[in-house]
Enzyme design. Structure first.
Site, mmCIF file in Angstrom:
data_model
loop_
_atom_site.group_PDB
_atom_site.id
_atom_site.type_symbol
_atom_site.label_atom_id
_atom_site.label_comp_id
_atom_site.label_asym_id
_atom_site.label_seq_id
_atom_site.Cartn_x
_atom_site.Cartn_y
_atom_site.Cartn_z
ATOM 1 N N ARG A 125 12.759 10.465 2.102
ATOM 2 C CA ARG A 125 11.104 10.950 2.944
ATOM 3 C C ARG A 125 9.741 9.523 3.066
ATOM 4 O O ARG A 125 9.325 9.487 3.808
ATOM 5 C CB ARG A 125 11.047 11.811 1.581
ATOM 6 C CG ARG A 125 10.016 12.448 1.893
ATOM 7 C CD ARG A 125 9.027 13.158 1.235
ATOM 8 N NE ARG A 125 8.807 14.492 1.802
ATOM 9 C CZ ARG A 125 7.772 15.880 0.768
ATOM 10 N NH1 ARG A 125 8.482 15.873 -0.779
ATOM 11 N NH2 ARG A 125 6.974 16.766 1.424
ATOM 12 N N ARG B 79 -2.764 -21.725 -6.575
ATOM 13 C CA ARG B 79 -2.313 -20.534 -5.326
ATOM 14 C C ARG B 79 -3.284 -20.403 -4.679
ATOM 15 O O ARG B 79 -3.255 -19.567 -3.660
ATOM 16 C CB ARG B 79 -1.448 -19.646 -5.837
ATOM 17 C CG ARG B 79 -1.857 -19.002 -6.570
ATOM 18 C CD ARG B 79 -0.683 -18.254 -6.827
ATOM 19 N NE ARG B 79 -1.392 -16.991 -8.757
ATOM 20 C CZ ARG B 79 -1.717 -16.124 -8.951
ATOM 21 N NH1 ARG B 79 0.057 -15.555 -8.106
ATOM 22 N NH2 ARG B 79 -1.321 -15.206 -9.998
ATOM 23 N N ARG C 1 0.890 -1.310 -0.109
ATOM 24 C CA ARG C 1 -0.191 -0.655 0.063
ATOM 25 C C ARG C 1 0.375 1.577 -0.207
ATOM 26 O O ARG C 1 0.433 2.710 -0.316
ATOM 27 C CB ARG C 1 -0.934 -0.161 1.218
ATOM 28 C CG ARG C 1 -2.279 -0.976 1.291
ATOM 29 C CD ARG C 1 -2.611 -1.203 2.689
ATOM 30 N NE ARG C 1 -3.647 -2.174 2.023
ATOM 31 C CZ ARG C 1 -4.785 -2.704 3.629
ATOM 32 N NH1 ARG C 1 -4.485 -2.238 4.474
ATOM 33 N NH2 ARG C 1 -5.493 -2.872 3.357
ATOM 34 N N ARG D 158 3.709 2.681 10.556
ATOM 35 C CA ARG D 158 4.035 1.030 10.481
ATOM 36 C C ARG D 158 4.655 0.400 12.344
ATOM 37 O O ARG D 158 4.692 -0.538 12.441
ATOM 38 C CB ARG D 158 4.408 0.155 9.589
ATOM 39 C CG ARG D 158 3.980 0.747 7.822
ATOM 40 C CD ARG D 158 2.927 0.194 8.060
ATOM 41 N NE ARG D 158 2.085 -0.046 6.831
ATOM 42 C CZ ARG D 158 0.972 -0.478 6.687
ATOM 43 N NH1 ARG D 158 0.596 -0.993 8.182
ATOM 44 N NH2 ARG D 158 0.118 0.034 5.591
#
Length: 234
Positions: free
Chosen positions: A159, A141, A79, A168
Site C-alpha cells: 500500500r 561530516r 519522508r 515519486r
C-alpha cells in the site's frame, strides 16, 4: 544508481487476496489461502482495485537495496514514514572522492560542471584535513554536501509502495527519486503484476492529475474530467 529487490513476502498476490477475502467470508483464513489460486487472486485483486479497498495490501512487503544515490534523495525518501530504512552511516563510514552524485543538468554544461567538481573537491579536501586532525567522522561530516553518496535498505508494504509511486513517479518529482521509483515499479510489476497493475504516477492510478497549475499537462485535471462528465450528463 542501483536498485535491487532483496526479498519480498512469498506469493504476495495470494496473501492480499486471501486477507481481503477474509473480510467477506466465515471461512478460516488458512483455508482461504489454501484454496486461493492464481486465477482467483487475479480476479479478486481486480475487484479490490475497482473498489479502492487498499488495507489488505499492508499484509505484504518488499525490501530493496538502493545504492549510488545522494543524501538529497535520502532527505526525500525518508519522508515516507510508513517505510523502514537502514542507511550507511557517515558517523562510522569514511568518505572518498568517488562518493559524489552529479546531476544530469550539471553534466550538460562543461563550465558549470567545472564549478561543481571544484566545489566537491574542496569539500573532500577539507573533510580529509579534519579527519587528519583527529576530528570525529560524525563532526567532520558536517561539511559534506547533499551530493554526498549513500546506500540504504528500504522496506515498504504494498500500500505504501503505491503511495510512494504515486508521488515519486510523477514528472514533477525530483529526477533522482523519480529514477529510483521507476526502477522499483519495474521490479514489483514482475513479481506481482495484478497487485501493481496501476502502479505509477498518481495520474496513472486515478486517471487525472491533482497538481493543478503545477501539472505537466500530460493528464487531464479532475475539474476537466468533471466538466466533461457534467456536460455528458446534461
Amino acid at each position: 544508481m542501483k536498485v535491487t529487490l532483496l526479498t519480498h513476502t512469498p506469493e504476495p498476490e495470494k496473501i492480499v487476496a486471501a486477507a481481503a477475502r477474509c473480510c467477506y467470508s466465515n471461512d478460516d483464513p488458512n483455508k482461504l489461502l489454501e484454496e486461493m489460486t492464481d486465477e482467483k487472486a487475479a480476479k479478486f485483486l481486480q475487484k479490490l482495485n475497482d473498489l479502492g479497498h487498499q488495507s489488505p495490501l499492508e499484509h505484504v512487503s518488499f525490501t530493496f537495496s538502493i545504492s549510488g544515490v545522494s543524501r538529497a534523495l535520502l532527505a526525500q525518501i525518508t519522508r515516507h514514514r510508513l517505510a523502514s530504512f537502514s542507511v550507511r552511516s557517515q558517523r562510522y563510514c569514511g568518505f572518498n572522492s568517488a562518493d559524489f552524485i552529479q546531476p544530469p543538468s550539471i553534466k550538460k554544461n562543461s563550465e558549470v560542471e567545472k564549478i561543481f567538481d571544484e566545489s566537491l573537491a574542496q569539500c573532500k579536501k577539507n573533510y580529509d584535513e579534519l579527519i587528519e586532525k583527529n576530528i570525529l567522522k560524525e563532526d567532520a561530516r558536517m561539511i559534506l554536501p547533499n551530493a554526498a553518496a549513500t546506500s540504504m535498505v528500504v522496506t515498504m508494504n504494498a500500500r505504501e509502495l503505491l503511495h510512494f509511486f504515486g508521488l515519486r513517479c510523477c514528472n514533477r518529482a525530483q529526477w533522482e527519486i523519480r529514477s529510483v521509483a521507476n526502477e522499483m515499479v519495474k521490479i514489483v510489476k514482475k513479481i506481482a503484476p495484478n497487485l501493481f497493475i496501476k502502479a505509477g504516477a498518481i495520474c496513472q492510478q486515478r486517471g487525472y492529475c491533482p497538481e493543478g497549475k503545477f501539472s505537466c499537462g500530460k493528464a487531464p485535471s479532475l475539474e476537466k474530467i468533471l466538466g466533461i462528465y457534467n456536460r455528458q450528463k446534461n
